[in-house]
Design an enzyme around this catalytic site. Structure first.
Site, mmCIF file in Angstrom:
data_model
loop_
_atom_site.group_PDB
_atom_site.id
_atom_site.type_symbol
_atom_site.label_atom_id
_atom_site.label_comp_id
_atom_site.label_asym_id
_atom_site.label_seq_id
_atom_site.Cartn_x
_atom_site.Cartn_y
_atom_site.Cartn_z
ATOM 1 N N ASP A 25 18.639 -14.769 -17.284
ATOM 2 C CA ASP A 25 18.324 -13.880 -18.088
ATOM 3 C C ASP A 25 18.291 -13.789 -19.866
ATOM 4 O OD1 ASP A 25 19.343 -10.746 -18.893
ATOM 5 O OD2 ASP A 25 21.424 -12.313 -19.278
ATOM 6 N N ASP A 61 19.857 -11.787 -22.980
ATOM 7 C CA ASP A 61 20.633 -11.026 -23.793
ATOM 8 C C ASP A 61 22.392 -11.749 -23.617
ATOM 9 O OD1 ASP A 61 21.740 -9.461 -25.323
ATOM 10 O OD2 ASP A 61 22.170 -8.039 -24.291
ATOM 11 N N GLY A 68 22.842 -5.990 -19.340
ATOM 12 C CA GLY A 68 21.757 -6.190 -18.121
ATOM 13 C C GLY A 68 21.450 -4.566 -17.555
ATOM 14 N N ARG A 91 18.112 0.268 -20.761
ATOM 15 C CA ARG A 91 18.126 1.252 -21.989
ATOM 16 C C ARG A 91 18.810 2.253 -21.908
ATOM 17 N NH1 ARG A 91 12.654 1.684 -25.948
ATOM 18 N NH2 ARG A 91 13.591 -1.002 -25.717
ATOM 19 N N ASN A 142 12.577 -5.681 -25.028
ATOM 20 C CA ASN A 142 12.305 -5.814 -26.754
ATOM 21 C C ASN A 142 12.514 -7.589 -26.309
ATOM 22 O OD1 ASN A 142 12.113 -4.005 -28.266
ATOM 23 N ND2 ASN A 142 14.154 -3.410 -27.377
#
Ligand code: B16
Ligand code: MG
Length: 219
Positions: free
Chosen positions: A9, A11, A46, A49, A119
Site C-alpha cells: 500500500d 499512503d 484505504g 475518494r 495520485n
C-alpha cells in the site's frame, strides 16, 4: 506455498500523505460547514475518494447534494491535496523504507504498489520512487476499491504472480480485508495492527526482511 512477491500500500505504509488528505478534506469540510476530525479521517484510510466523501457527508445537514455537486466537492479536495503533495520530496521516504525495498529486491522478491489513490504516480515521482517497483496497481486501474481485492489481484497479475504467493503490506483495515479476500498473506502496520485480521503485525517496514527470511511460509 512460498511467497515470491510483496505488494505495498502507498499512503500510510511507504509515505505519510495521510496528513495531507486530512488537511485537504478539513479545508473542504470547513467550507461547507461539516464537522471533521482526525478520528473521522482514520476511517478514510484505504477508502476511495468518493467513498471518503460519503463518510464525511454523514455529518452534513444541508440540502441534499446532487452527484454533480459531490463530484465538484471531491475535485476541490483533490486540488487542495495536490497542492500539498507538490511539496513532497525524496526525504519524505525514510531510510528504513528505502533499505527494505532495496533488500527485498536483492533477495529476489518482486515488488508492487497496490494503492487506492489516483495520485499514486504523482506521489512516487515527487518522492523519487518512480522506477523502483516492478508493477503499479492504483486507483486509475480499478473499478472496486478496498476492501474489494481488485487492486491487489491486478498487482499480482501485473507481476505474473499467484495471489497465494503474495504478501500485502497495509495500514488500513479495509486493505487487510482486501488482502484476505484476495487469498493473499498480509502484514499490518500502524492503524491496521488493531484489526487483528492480518497474518503478521510489524512495527517498522524492515521487520518484513526478517519475516520473509525466516517464516515457514516464506522460506
Ligand atoms: P486519491 P492507499 C488511499 O491510499 C488513501 O489511504 C485514502 O485515504 C484515499 O481516499 C485513497 O487513497 C484515494 O486517494 O484521492 O488520491 O485518489 O492507502 O490505498 O495508498
Ligand atoms: Mg494506506
Amino acid at each position: 506455498m512460498k511467497i515470491d512477491s510483496v505488494i505495498f500500500d502507498l499512503d500510510g505504509v511507504l509515505v505519510f500523505s495521510d496528513k495531507y488528505h486530512y488537511l485537504a478534506w478539513k479545508k473542504m469540510a470547513d467550507e461547507i460547514g461539516v464537522y471533521f476530525d482526525e478520528e473521522i479521517n482514520n476511517r478514510l484510510r484505504g477508502v476511495s475518494r468518493m467513498a471518503s466523501l460519503e463518510i464525511i457527508l454523514e455529518n452534513y445537514n444541508g440540502a441534499p447534494l446532487s452527484d454533480v455537486q459531490k463530484e465538484e466537492l471531491a475535485a476541490k479536495k483533490n486540488g487542495y491535496y495536490r497542492e500539498l503533495l507538490a511539496n513532497m520530496q525524496p526525504k519524505d521516504v525514510s531510510d528504513n523504507v528505502r533499505y527494505t525495498l532495496d533488500q527485498l529486491k536483492k533477495d529476489g522478491y518482486k515488488i508492487a504498489i497496490g494503492s487506492s489513490s489516483k495520485n499514486t504516480k504523482f506521489i512516487l515521482e515527487r518522492v523519487g520512487l518512480n522506477g523502483v517497483f516492478d508493477a503499479i496497481s492504483d486507483g486509475t486501474n480499478i473499478v472496486n476499491s478496498k476492501p474489494d481485492p481488485e487492486v491487489f489481484l491486478k498487482a499480482a497479475g501485473f507481476l505474473e504472480s499467484e495471489p497465494g504467493r503474495c504478501l500485502v503490506v497495509e495500514d488500513s483495515e479495509s486493505g487487510i480485508d482486501a488482502a484476505v479476500a484476495g487469498g493473499m498473506f498480509s502484514a499490518a502496520i500502524g492503524d491496521a495492527t488493531k484489526c487483528g485480521k492480518s497474518d503478521y503485525c510489524i512495527n517498522r517496514l524492515s521487520d518484513l526482511v526478517g519475516i520473509l527470511g525466516t517464516d515457514k511460509y516464506c522460506s
